[in-house]
Every structure is written in structure tokens, then in C-alpha cells.
Design an enzyme around this catalytic site. Sequence first.
Site, PDB file in Angstrom:
ATOM      1  N   CYS A 164      -4.857  56.587  19.050  1.00  0.00           N
ATOM      2  CA  CYS A 164      -5.543  56.333  17.577  1.00  0.00           C
ATOM      3  C   CYS A 164      -5.373  54.796  17.781  1.00  0.00           C
ATOM      4  O   CYS A 164      -6.773  54.322  16.464  1.00  0.00           O
ATOM      5  CB  CYS A 164      -4.495  57.243  16.461  1.00  0.00           C
ATOM      6  SG  CYS A 164      -4.038  58.353  16.895  1.00  0.00           S
ATOM      7  N   ASP A 165      -4.917  54.129  16.800  1.00  0.00           N
ATOM      8  CA  ASP A 165      -4.828  53.172  16.704  1.00  0.00           C
ATOM      9  C   ASP A 165      -5.050  51.655  17.616  1.00  0.00           C
ATOM     10  O   ASP A 165      -4.845  50.498  17.251  1.00  0.00           O
ATOM     11  CB  ASP A 165      -3.629  52.638  15.696  1.00  0.00           C
ATOM     12  CG  ASP A 165      -3.793  53.584  15.010  1.00  0.00           C
ATOM     13  OD1 ASP A 165      -4.344  54.021  14.497  1.00  0.00           O
ATOM     14  OD2 ASP A 165      -2.275  53.791  14.417  1.00  0.00           O
ATOM     15  N   CYS A 213       0.733  55.964  16.701  1.00  0.00           N
ATOM     16  CA  CYS A 213       0.073  57.043  18.013  1.00  0.00           C
ATOM     17  C   CYS A 213      -1.241  55.709  18.610  1.00  0.00           C
ATOM     18  O   CYS A 213      -1.854  55.247  17.913  1.00  0.00           O
ATOM     19  CB  CYS A 213      -1.162  57.840  16.910  1.00  0.00           C
ATOM     20  SG  CYS A 213      -1.976  58.593  18.198  1.00  0.00           S
TER      21      CYS A 213
END
Length: 306
Positions: free
Chosen positions: A135-136, A132
Amino acid sequence: MYDTIIIGGGPAGLTAGLYTSRARLKSLLIEKGFPGGQVMTTEWVENYPGFDEGVSGAELSRKMEKQATRFGLEITQGSVIDISIDDNIKKITLEDNNEYETKTIILATGSNPRLLKIEGEDTYRGRGVSYCATCDGAFFKDEQLAVIGGGDSAVEEGLFLTRFAETVYIIHRRDRLRATKILQERAFANPKIKLVWDSVPEKIAGDDSGVQSLHIKNVKTGEQSRLDIRGVFIYAGYNPNTGFLKGLVSLNENNYIITGENMSTSTPGIFAAGDVREKSLKQIATAVGDGATAGVAAEKYIEENF
Ligand code: NAP
């Protein structure tokens, strides 16, 4: 007793819930995590109609949830472990032993990222290995990163990662991308993106601080090489979330649910919508169409059978 229970809260499930609750069916949506599904992990969506400038995945998910619950859709968090049928009433059991009864079910469980199953993938998951970018990605400012895959997800998320990273290697096993042309054009034009053709990842290596390198092999020449990178984002496709169905409905050879034109499965009163079913185009736009069709089909089924 519910009229319909929808399993999965991505665009397909939320749209099914919008249609069934507007049809005044008593409707419950069961979602494992947060409503939104894969869209929640998409930074920016620009091919969903109605948003001329595009919309963030999180915002689109929130709007879909709000719209569906406005008409009475109930949403609960839980993981379905079993479905049984007795005299056309379906019983759904959750991991926490809660049970629900319903006249119809709409399966909208989507799919999960496909793992590469190479050395280091599991060890460094969350420490440099990610599925992701939204997200990261921000953890990798000015770093070197690798993206695995050549589809829409790999290229779109690779482009997103260039906001943070110094270089993003897109490693693809063929010499031609699968991604849509407009994404290809953007990737080719972006100086931070380096395409590595005909290559597969073999091993992710690192130390206590996380990923340090990716070992790849050129499938045409057999040549092996090493990229010094701090993060590997894996976009090698998805597997459908159908394991919990245990033979309840017919699946194809890749475990996607086979449906008819009205989203009916092989089991009467059970419908499927979105990425979990066998179909040619997996998009938010097609998922919401499936959800609407399944919702109306469930309503019709109840009228005719209860
Ligand atoms: P995908 O289209 O299935 O692409 C997966 C990519 O990973 C392919 O390029 C594939 O190579 C490669 N791959 C598969 N297994 C591999 C392995 N073991 N090792 C290395 N590479 C591997 O998946 P996706 O990109 O996640 O897209 C899924 C669906 O969502 C598609 O229908 C896509 O159009 C849609 N989507 C759309 C958008 C958008 O419209 N903006 C964004 C994201 C996703 P090959 O090409 O050689 O098979």
C-alpha cells in the site's frame, strides 16, 4: 435464514463460500473491508499452485471472489459484534444493528498485524509507520527505510520495498532469520538490503513531516543507535481476530481458535478456517484447504441436525 454464514473474506472464507454455494446451501459471507484479506495487501504470490509465473495478491483475491459468487455466494460488508445461539439457530449481529440467522457459521476472520507498542508507533502511523508495503511502499522513492521482523512477511516485503527505496534495513531481534530459505537467499543477495541483527526497535521519532529516525538497541551488547530513515514497516507477526467471539468457542493461550480435523470448534455448528485457527502452517494454500473442509463439514452438519 441462511444455511451458513461465513465471517471473513480472505482465501479461507471465499473457499468455504465456494464449497457451500456449490453445495446449494444458502450462503452469506460477511466481510469488514474488501474480500481478499491479507492477500489483498500482498504484492506478489509465487507459492500458490496453478500460477506458474506467480500472481498479484489483488488479482488472486478478485478471482477467488468471482469464482465463489458465480455459484451464488452472497457477500455483504459489515462488522460482526455479537453471536448468540437459540435452539441451535445462530443469530449474528452487526455493528449497524443488522441481524442475520443461520444454521451454521464458518469463522474465517484471519489475523491483524501485531503492534510493537513502542513510542512513536501510534503517533506516526500513516506518516511513515506502515504495516503494508504494497500500500505505502511507493511513497518512499530513494529513501532509507526500516523493516521490523525476520519472518516471511518482513523479508518478502523488505525485498519489495527495494524497488523504491535506496536502502532497506531489516531489523531482527535474533541472529538468524525465521523466513523461508529462498527469501533469505534473495535478501542476502540484494545490495539494497542491510540486515541489522540482534536488535529491537525502541522508539520512532519524527516531526510534522513524518518519521525521521528509528532508535534501536542491540540486545546482546546493550548498545543503542539511531537510523535516519523515513519509513518503518512493521512485520512482527499477527494476532488472531477472535475478540468479538467473547467465549463462544474455545481458544488456545494465544487466542487462536481450537478446531478438530474437520474444522469444527467447541460449539456444534460453528467451524473455523484459515489463519484464525490454531495450526502449524499459515499459507494461502493451507487456508483454502481449511475453507473447503469447513464448507463440506457445515453441509454435513446441516444434513444431520436440521
Ligand atoms: P511470523 O512468522 O510470526 O514472524 C514474525 C517476526 O517478527 C519474527 O521474525 C519475530 O521474531 C519478529 N517479532 C515478533 N514480535 C516482535 C517484536 N515485538 N519486536 C521485534 N520483532 C518481533 O510472521 P509473518 O512473517 O508475518 O508470517 C506469518 C505467517 O504467514 C507465517 O506462517 C508465514 O510463513 C506466512 N507467510 C508466508 C509467506 C510466503 O509463503 N511467501 C509470506 C508471508 C507470510 P522471532 O523470529 O525471533 O520470533
